[in-house]
Design a protein around this motif. Structure first.
Motif, PDB file in Angstrom:
ATOM      1  N   ARG A 163      41.862  28.279  22.576  1.00 26.54           N
ATOM      2  CA  ARG A 163      42.286  27.083  21.830  1.00 26.54           C
ATOM      3  C   ARG A 163      41.065  26.282  21.422  1.00 26.54           C
ATOM      4  NH1 ARG A 163      45.691  27.430  26.271  1.00 26.54           N
ATOM      5  NH2 ARG A 163      47.931  27.725  25.770  1.00 26.54           N
ATOM      6  N   THR A 164      41.134  25.728  20.223  1.00 24.14           N
ATOM      7  CA  THR A 164      40.144  24.711  19.863  1.00 24.14           C
ATOM      8  C   THR A 164      40.560  23.421  20.545  1.00 24.14           C
ATOM      9  OG1 THR A 164      41.398  24.198  17.871  1.00 24.14           O
ATOM     10  CG2 THR A 164      39.577  25.761  17.654  1.00 24.14           C
ATOM     11  N   SER A 165      39.576  22.680  21.055  1.00 28.54           N
ATOM     12  CA  SER A 165      39.902  21.494  21.850  1.00 28.54           C
ATOM     13  C   SER A 165      39.015  20.338  21.450  1.00 28.54           C
ATOM     14  CB  SER A 165      39.706  21.791  23.340  1.00 28.54           C
ATOM     15  OG  SER A 165      40.488  22.887  23.750  1.00 28.54           O
ATOM     16  N   VAL A 221      34.793  21.284  28.229  1.00 29.21           N
ATOM     17  CA  VAL A 221      34.864  21.661  26.821  1.00 29.21           C
ATOM     18  C   VAL A 221      33.636  21.089  26.129  1.00 29.21           C
ATOM     19  CG1 VAL A 221      36.166  21.497  24.682  1.00 29.21           C
ATOM     20  CG2 VAL A 221      37.370  21.722  26.869  1.00 29.21           C
ATOM     21  N   GLU A 245      36.598  18.409  31.301  1.00 28.98           N
ATOM     22  CA  GLU A 245      37.265  19.706  31.340  1.00 28.98           C
ATOM     23  C   GLU A 245      36.307  20.833  30.960  1.00 28.98           C
ATOM     24  OE1 GLU A 245      40.250  19.776  32.509  1.00 28.98           O
ATOM     25  OE2 GLU A 245      40.319  17.569  32.595  1.00 28.98           O
ATOM     26  N   THR A 286      45.588  27.466  18.245  1.00 29.26           N
ATOM     27  CA  THR A 286      45.694  28.417  19.349  1.00 29.26           C
ATOM     28  C   THR A 286      45.780  29.832  18.785  1.00 29.26           C
ATOM     29  OG1 THR A 286      46.828  26.810  20.756  1.00 29.26           O
ATOM     30  CG2 THR A 286      47.057  29.147  21.345  1.00 29.26           C
ATOM     31  N   ASN A 335      39.057  13.702  26.681  1.00 25.92           N
ATOM     32  CA  ASN A 335      38.475  14.808  25.932  1.00 25.92           C
ATOM     33  C   ASN A 335      37.206  14.404  25.192  1.00 25.92           C
ATOM     34  OD1 ASN A 335      40.478  16.733  26.580  1.00 25.92           O
ATOM     35  ND2 ASN A 335      41.860  15.789  25.072  1.00 25.92           N
ATOM     36  N   ASN A 381      42.776  21.887  17.679  1.00 25.39           N
ATOM     37  CA  ASN A 381      44.067  22.147  18.335  1.00 25.39           C
ATOM     38  C   ASN A 381      44.772  23.400  17.813  1.00 25.39           C
ATOM     39  OD1 ASN A 381      43.869  19.863  20.019  1.00 25.39           O
ATOM     40  ND2 ASN A 381      44.631  18.538  18.360  1.00 25.39           N
TER      41      ASN A 381
END
Length: 748
Positions: free
Chosen positions: A257-259, A346, A344, A233, A292, A231
Motif C-alpha cells: 500500500r502507498t501510505s 513508513v 509506523e 493498494t 502518519n 492510499n
C-alpha cells in the motif's frame, strides 16, 4: 522509460539463454546399453560375445554418446530394478530419472541351432518412444545380423525425436517484504545465486485472486513500483527466470500500500574533511496530530560508484540535523540521500541527492623502488588534527593491504620500506593518524623493487693444473653501489650439492681454487693438512663450479652455467728403486731420475712393521744411509717432489741390509805344547776373517787389547799370575766380532 529498458535487457538475456539451450539439443543422445542376459543354460557360452559385438556395432555408428556400464548398473541398483522386471513403464521411469536419452536392454536364448535376441529400446522424452523386437539369427549369419540390428536401433531412435532432458526451473524467491511510501511501493527478496537465475519478473493485481499482470523485469533482488497515488493498494507476486528461459512458480501474493509519510528533510550540504563527510539538513516541521505525518527519525542512504542502489548506512533521531560518515574510501565519490519516517516506519520519498568525496590523507604520493626497498614520499596534510601517518602495503591494487609502518609528526613526508623481495611490484596507501583513529587510506600507488642481479656469464675453469683450478668470468656490468661481489660454488658431482667456497670483491673476476675443507682421515690419505685446517685439491679429480653475484642488499643472482675442470693426475712414484745389501756400516739407494722431479724424499723403516719415516730430502737419485747398525735390515721408499713442492705417490718399498760382524770365536781352551801353555780356538767360518784380537783384563777390570794374531792360537809366554783373556775375530773390512767367553789361566 527505465522499466522498458530493463525489460528489454532481460528479454535479450532470456533469448540468448534459450538459443544456447536449443544448441544443446543438437548434441548426441546419451545411450545406456546394459549387456544382454542369457535366458538359458545353452545361451551362456555365446551371450557375452553377442552382447559385446552388438555394443561395438552401436558405438561405431557414432550416433550416440555411450554411457559407462558401471553407471548403468548403479542406476538399476539405486532404483531396485532387475532385468526380469523391466517392463516398458519401468524402463521409461529409470531412463527419465537417470538422465538416459536412450536405454537398451535385452536377453539371448538358444532355439533349434539359432540365437534368439529379445531387445527393448526406450527414449526418455515420452512414453510413446518405445521399440521392442525379437530377432532370430542363424549361427552363420551372426556378424551380419548384429550389424543390421545396430543400424535398425539408430533408425528407430531417430524417430523418437530424442533430446536432452530439459533443466529444472530455478527456485522461488524467498523472504519477500513490501513497504510503502506516499508515491511508491518497494519490494525486496533474498537474492538467488547468479548461476541459477538470469533475472526476476514482477507481477501485480488489484486483488489477491485477481488477474496478475507482469509489470516489470529486473536482475536485482528488489523493485520499486513508482508514480502511484496515495492510499492505493496492490498485490504482488515475483518469479525467478533461469538462464535457460525457464520460469519458476510465482511466490504467494503479497499486499502493498502507498501510505502517508512525513515530508523528506531539506538536504542542505555536505562538508568533507579528514574525519569523513558531514551531512547537514533541515527537518520540515509538522504541528498536526496525524501520526502518519510525524517525523520519528531519519534514514541516511549512500551509494558508491560500483553499487547499483542506495543502501541505508545509519538511522538518527528526529532531532538530528547532521551526520558524519567516517567509513569512506579515499578519493571515492559517494552519493547521499535522506528520508524521514513516521512511527509506523513508513518512509518519505528521497530528499535531493548530493555527492561528496573524502579529503585525502596526503597528496602527491610517490613510490620509488630500489634494491629490496621502496622509498615513499608525499606532501603532508596541513590539518592540525593530523598526528602522523600510517603506511599500508599490498601485492596488488585490489588486494587487502596491511600496515607495515608509521611515522609520527604532521610534517613527516617520507618513509623507507626495506627488507622486500626482488622484482616484486608493491602497492602503497597512506592514512593520516588522528587523535582517535585514522582517516581512510589513500588510493594505492605502485613501485617495483629491482630484479635480482644479472647472472655472471663466461665462466671458465682451467684443466690439468696441479691440485688447483684457475677460474675466471665476465664481470657484471652494473654500478658498483649495486653489485658488491661474487659467490663461487663448488661440487664434486655435476648434480650434487654445491658449497660456497669463496666471496670475491666486485672488481675481481677470477679466483684460484686450491684448498678444500679437510675430511676425516684426510691427513693420512692426502698427506699433511695446510695450516688453516684445509687440504689441497685432489690429484686427477674433477670439480664442478658455478658463480653468482650479489648486491648491497644481499640479493643474489641466479647461478651461472656449470663448468668443470680436472686437476693434474697424481705424480708417478720414482721407479726402479734399489738398496744395497752386505756393505759394511752403510746402505746405498739408487733410483731412476725423472724430469718432473726437482727433489726426492727418502723414507726408512724397520723390517716387519710396514712403517717408514722421512730420512732426508736429496737433489739427486742417490742416497747413502750410514746411520745404520752392522747386520741390520731396513725398508726404504722414495717420493718425488716437483717444482711446486707437490709430492708424488710413494714408491714401492725395497729392503737393504748392512754387512754383519764375524761370529764369536768358539772353543777357546788352554793347552801345553813343548812345555809351554798355549791358548787355542776354532777358526771362524767367514772366509774374509783375517785376524784375531786377544783381550786381557787389567787391574781395573777392563779388557784391553793385548795382541793381534793371524792364527788360531796365542802363546802365554811372559805372562804371570792369574790371567783372564777374551778372543775376537776381525774381517778384511775391519769388522770385529763380539768377544768370546772369559778364559781364566793360572800361570805360576
Amino acid at each position: 522509460m527505465q522499466r522498458r529498458i530493463a525489460a528489454l535487457c532481460l528479454f535479450v538475456m532470456l533469448l540468448v539463454s534459450t538459443t544456447a539451450l536449443a544448441d544443446d539439443f543438437k548434441t548426441k543422445p546419451k545411450l545406456a546399453f546394459y549387456p544382454l542376459v542369457a535366458k538359458s543354460v545353452e545361451a551362456i557360452s555365446f551371450t557375452e560375445a553377442i552382447s559385446t559385438q552388438l555394443f561395438n556395432n552401436i558405438e561405431r555408428t557414432d550416433y550416440f554418446e555411450i554411457l559407462e556400464r558401471k553407471k548403468v548398473e548403479n542406476v538399476l541398483t539405486q532404483n531396485a530394478v532387475t532385468l526380469t522386471t523391466l517392463s516398458k513403464d519401468a524402463l521409461y521411469n529409470v531412463a527419465n530419472r537417470a538422465g538416459f536419452d536412450i536405454f537398451v536392454v535385452g536377453s539371448v536364448s538358444r532355439v533349434e541351432g539359432a540365437s534368439l535376441i529379445d531387445l527393448q529400446v526406450v527414449g526418455s522424452s515420452s512414453r510413446s518412444s518405445y521399440y521392442a523386437e525379437t530377432f532370430r539369427i542363424p549361427e552363420f549369419e551372426t556378424p551380419k545380423k548384429l550389424q543390421e540390428i545396430a543400424e535398425k536401433i539408430v533408425a528407430k531412435v531417430k524417430g523418437f525425436n530424442v533430446g536432452p532432458t530439459p533443466p529444472p526451473p530455478p527456485p522461488r524467491p524467498l523472504n519477500l517484504t513490501i513497504s510503502g511510501t506516499p508515491k511508491s511501493i518497494k519490494l525486496k527478496w533474498s537474492p538467488l545465486e547468479s548461476s541459477q537465475v538470469a533475472g526476476y519478473a514482477i507481477m501485480r493485481a488489484n486483488s489477491p485472486n485477481g488477474s496478475f499482470v507482469q509489470i516489470a523485469t529486473t536482475t536485482k533482488p528488489g523493485y520499486t513500483d513508482e508514480n502511484l497515488k496515495l492510499n492505493e493498494t496492490f498485490y504482488y507476486k515475483v518469479k525467478a527466470i533461469s538462464k535457460s528461459g525457464i520460469e519458476c512458480e510465482p511466490t504467494e501474493a503479497f499486499v502493498g500500500r502507498t501510505s502517508p509519510a512525513p515530508l523528506p528533510p531539506i538536504f542542505m550540504e555536505i562538508k568533507s574533511d579528514l574525519a569523513g563527510a558531514q551531512l547537514n539538513w533541515y527537518s520540515r516541521s509538522y504541528s498536526g496530530s496525524d501520526r502518519n505525518l510525524i517525523t520519528n527519525g531519519f534514514q541516511i542512504y549512500r551509494k558508491a560508484p560500483d553499487e547499483s542502489e542506495f543502501r541505508v548506512i545509519a538511522k538518527v533521531s528526529p532531532s538530528a540535523v547532521s551526520y558524519t560518515d567516517s567509513d569512506m574510501k579515499n578519493g571515492v565519490v559517494y552519493s547521499y540521500a535522506l528520508t524521514a519516517y513516521n512511527p509506523e516506519m513508513v518512509e518519505s520519498e528521497f530528499s535531493s541527492i548530493l555527492e561528496a568525496r573524502s579529503a585525502p590523507a596526503a597528496s602527491d604520493i610517490r613510490a620509488v623502488g630500489g634494491i629490496r626497498k621502496v622509498q615513499l614520499s608525499w606532501l603532508p596534510n596541513e590539518s592540525k588534527s593530523v598526528e602522523g601517518y600510517a603506511i599500508y602495503r599490498s601485492k596488488g591494487a585490489d588486494q587487502e593491504s596491511k600496515k607495515v609502518g608509521q611515522v609520527r609528526g604532521r610534517s613527516s613526508d617520507s618513509y623507507l620500506d626495506s627488507g622486500l623481495e626482488d622484482g616484486v611490484t608493491y602497492w602503497y596507501s597512506i592514512a593520516a593518524q588522528l587523535e582517535k583513529g585514522e582517516t581512510p587510506k589513500s588510493g594505492p600507488v605502485p613501485a617495483a623493487t629491482r630484479q635480482r642481479p644479472a647472472t655472471p656469464a663466461g665462466l671458465t675453469a682451467s684443466d690439468n693444473e696441479p691440485r688447483r683450478v684457475t677460474l675466471s668470468w665476465n664481470g657484471v656490468g652494473a654500478p658498483e653501489d649495486e653489485i658488491r661481489g661474487y659467490y663461487l660454488y663448488r661440487s664434486t658431482e655435476k648434480d650434487g650439492e654445491y658449497v660456497k667456497i669463496a666471496e670475491i670483491p666486485y672488481k675481481k673476476n677470477s679466483y684460484l681454487d686450491e684448498k678444500m675443507a679437510a675430511e676425516k682421515g684426510s691427513a693420512s690419505k692426502f698427506g699433511s693438512l695446510i695450516g688453516d685446517g684445509t687440504r689441497p685439491l685432489s690429484d686427477g679429480a674433477t670439480y664442478y663450479y658455478r658463480v653468482s653475484c650479489f648486491n648491497a642488499a644481499g640479493s643474489e643472482s641466479l647461478p651461472s652455467e656449470t663448468v668443470s675442470a680436472t686437476t693434474r693426475a697424481a705424480l708417478p712414484s720414482p721407479r726402479n728403486l734399489k738398496a744395497s745389501s752386505g756393505l759394511p756400516g752403510k746402505v746405498t739407494l739408487t733410483w731412476d731420475s725423472a724430469p718432473e722431479f726437482k727433489e726426492y724424499e727418502v723414507y726408512r723403516g724397520p723390517v716387519g712393521q710396514n712403517q717408514v719415516q722421512r730420512l732426508k730430502i736429496v737433489k739427486e737419485p742417490f742416497y747413502l744411509d750410514s746411520a745404520v747398525v752392522d747386520g741390520g735390515s731396513y725398508i726404504y721408499a722414495v717420493k718425488g717432489i716437483d717444482a711446486l713442492k707437490i709430492e708424488s705417490a710413494i714408491s714401492t718399498s725395497v729392503t737393504g741390509a748392512t754387512k754383519p760382524k764375524p761370529a764369536v770365536p768358539g772353543k777357546v781352551v788352554v793347552t801345553e805344547q813343548d812345555g809351554k801353555k798355549v791358548v787355542l780356538w776354532d777358526a771362524n767360518p767367514e772366509k774374509d776373517v783375517l785376524r784375531y784380537v786377544v783381550y786381557k783384563k787389567n787391574f781395573v777390570g777392563i779388557f784391553q787389547k793385548l795382541q793381534t794374531v793371524y792364527g788360531t792360537y796365542f802363546h802365554l809366554d811372559g805372562l804371570k799370575g792369574k790371567v783372564e783373556l777374551k778372543i775376537a775375530a776381525q774381517d778384511q773390512d775391519g769388522l770385529e766380532s763380539e768377544k768370546s767367553e772369559v778364559l781364566t789361566v793360572d800361570l805360576k
